[in-house]
Design a protein around this motif. Structure first.
Motif, PDB file in Angstrom:
ATOM      1  N   ASN A  52       1.093  -1.310   0.255  1.00  0.00           N
ATOM      2  CA  ASN A  52       0.320   0.386   0.021  1.00  0.00           C
ATOM      3  C   ASN A  52       0.370   1.166  -0.161  1.00  0.00           C
ATOM      4  O   ASN A  52       0.096   2.030  -0.951  1.00  0.00           O
ATOM      5  CB  ASN A  52      -0.938   0.173   1.195  1.00  0.00           C
ATOM      6  CG  ASN A  52      -1.783  -0.589   0.812  1.00  0.00           C
ATOM      7  OD1 ASN A  52      -2.040  -1.914  -0.165  1.00  0.00           O
ATOM      8  ND2 ASN A  52      -2.248  -1.607   2.053  1.00  0.00           N
ATOM      9  N   ARG A  53       2.174   1.470   0.529  1.00  0.00           N
ATOM     10  CA  ARG A  53       2.866   2.337   0.942  1.00  0.00           C
ATOM     11  C   ARG A  53       3.872   3.184  -0.623  1.00  0.00           C
ATOM     12  O   ARG A  53       3.502   3.672  -0.603  1.00  0.00           O
ATOM     13  CB  ARG A  53       3.948   2.134   1.975  1.00  0.00           C
ATOM     14  CG  ARG A  53       4.845   3.896   2.242  1.00  0.00           C
ATOM     15  CD  ARG A  53       5.557   3.724   3.592  1.00  0.00           C
ATOM     16  NE  ARG A  53       6.818   2.106   3.211  1.00  0.00           N
ATOM     17  CZ  ARG A  53       7.136   1.809   4.320  1.00  0.00           C
ATOM     18  NH1 ARG A  53       7.156   2.848   5.551  1.00  0.00           N
ATOM     19  NH2 ARG A  53       8.172   1.436   4.599  1.00  0.00           N
ATOM     20  N   ARG A  54       3.689   1.665  -1.837  1.00  0.00           N
ATOM     21  CA  ARG A  54       4.637   1.818  -2.391  1.00  0.00           C
ATOM     22  C   ARG A  54       3.682   1.677  -3.460  1.00  0.00           C
ATOM     23  O   ARG A  54       3.561   3.269  -4.539  1.00  0.00           O
ATOM     24  CB  ARG A  54       5.520   0.051  -3.110  1.00  0.00           C
ATOM     25  CG  ARG A  54       5.438  -0.110  -4.775  1.00  0.00           C
ATOM     26  CD  ARG A  54       6.618   0.920  -4.591  1.00  0.00           C
ATOM     27  NE  ARG A  54       7.658   0.751  -3.859  1.00  0.00           N
ATOM     28  CZ  ARG A  54       8.743  -0.096  -4.537  1.00  0.00           C
ATOM     29  NH1 ARG A  54       8.515  -1.382  -5.504  1.00  0.00           N
ATOM     30  NH2 ARG A  54       9.561  -1.270  -3.159  1.00  0.00           N
ATOM     31  N   MET A  55       1.867   1.595  -3.186  1.00  0.00           N
ATOM     32  CA  MET A  55       0.706   2.218  -4.607  1.00  0.00           C
ATOM     33  C   MET A  55       1.188   3.878  -4.059  1.00  0.00           C
ATOM     34  O   MET A  55       0.692   4.658  -4.714  1.00  0.00           O
ATOM     35  CB  MET A  55      -0.259   1.107  -4.544  1.00  0.00           C
ATOM     36  CG  MET A  55       0.078  -0.337  -4.946  1.00  0.00           C
ATOM     37  SD  MET A  55      -1.712  -0.663  -5.552  1.00  0.00           S
ATOM     38  CE  MET A  55      -2.053  -1.445  -3.706  1.00  0.00           C
ATOM     39  N   ARG A  56       0.917   4.206  -3.053  1.00  0.00           N
ATOM     40  CA  ARG A  56       0.228   5.389  -2.408  1.00  0.00           C
ATOM     41  C   ARG A  56       1.362   5.833  -0.378  1.00  0.00           C
ATOM     42  O   ARG A  56       0.370   6.004   0.092  1.00  0.00           O
ATOM     43  CB  ARG A  56      -1.039   5.429  -1.753  1.00  0.00           C
ATOM     44  CG  ARG A  56      -1.927   7.003  -1.757  1.00  0.00           C
ATOM     45  CD  ARG A  56      -3.328   6.814  -1.876  1.00  0.00           C
ATOM     46  NE  ARG A  56      -3.893   7.697  -1.002  1.00  0.00           N
ATOM     47  CZ  ARG A  56      -4.138   8.641  -1.059  1.00  0.00           C
ATOM     48  NH1 ARG A  56      -3.859   9.572  -2.227  1.00  0.00           N
ATOM     49  NH2 ARG A  56      -4.622  10.209  -0.370  1.00  0.00           N
TER      50      ARG A  56
END
Ligand code: PNS
Length: 168
Positions: A109-113
């Motif tokens: 999730n952090r990589r995506m947002r």
């Protein structure tokens, strides 16, 4: 430092809602301005309760918490977080066995947002062994789940699984 409005999303299946989830909601909502409890509407997975039923139960049990909203979503959590302008995702950790999956989800999730941080709260000891999967197993085997789930959930489970329909 400018003051920020903190909106967190607590996502999950909540099938069914447990006392552990409810504890996390009540502790989490004290840390943020608004907590959105978001039920994943997953058409791929056979659920015990419909999304509408889960929304009803969550609304009934969180009615006393003014800054808690109940909603559902489908698709990617980070896309939903963007639509709701949320700056955080809240998740609970019960035991070390939860850590690996939660770490993976948080990193993906952090990589995506990157602007949405995942915040973890440790489950209270008395709820650390409760899971929706176990509740489902106990209820289908005619067990008593009333100490594991909020009262409205226990009531609905009794209606769904009347004593004579259970596996003996
Ligand atoms: O209660 P659960 O089943 O542990 O909740 C899992 C949930 C709903 C948080 C997770 O499956 C999710 O966020 N699904 C949405 C799809 C998504 O964003 N996947 C990529 C990150 S895992």
């Amino acid at each position: 430092m400018p003051s920020r409005h903190l909106i967190a999303i607590y996502p999950g299946s909540f099938d069914p809602l447990t006392n552990g989830h409810l504890d996390l909601i009540s502790r989490g909502c004290r840390l943020v301005d608004r907590l959105i409890v978001a039920i994943l509407d997953n058409t791929q997975k056979q659920a015990l309760f419909s999304v509408a039923e889960r929304i009803d139960m969550l609304r009934e049990t969180t009615a006393n918490l003014a800054n808690v909203e109940v909603d559902s979503f489908h698709g990617l959590l980070v896309d939903y977080a963007a639509r709701r302008e949320a700056n955080a995702i809240l998740r609970g950790i019960r035991a070390i066995s939860d850590y690996e999956t939660e770490l993976q989800m948080a990193l993906v999730n952090r990589r995506m947002r990157p602007e949405t941080e995942t915040i973890f709260l440790m489950a209270r000891e008395e709820y650390s062994f409760i899971s929706s999967r176990m509740i489902k197993e106990i209820i289908t085997l005619d067990g008593d789940v009333s100490s594991f789930v909020p009262q409205p959930v226990a009531g609905r489970l009794r209606t769904k699984f009347p004593a004579d329909s259970k596996i003996k």
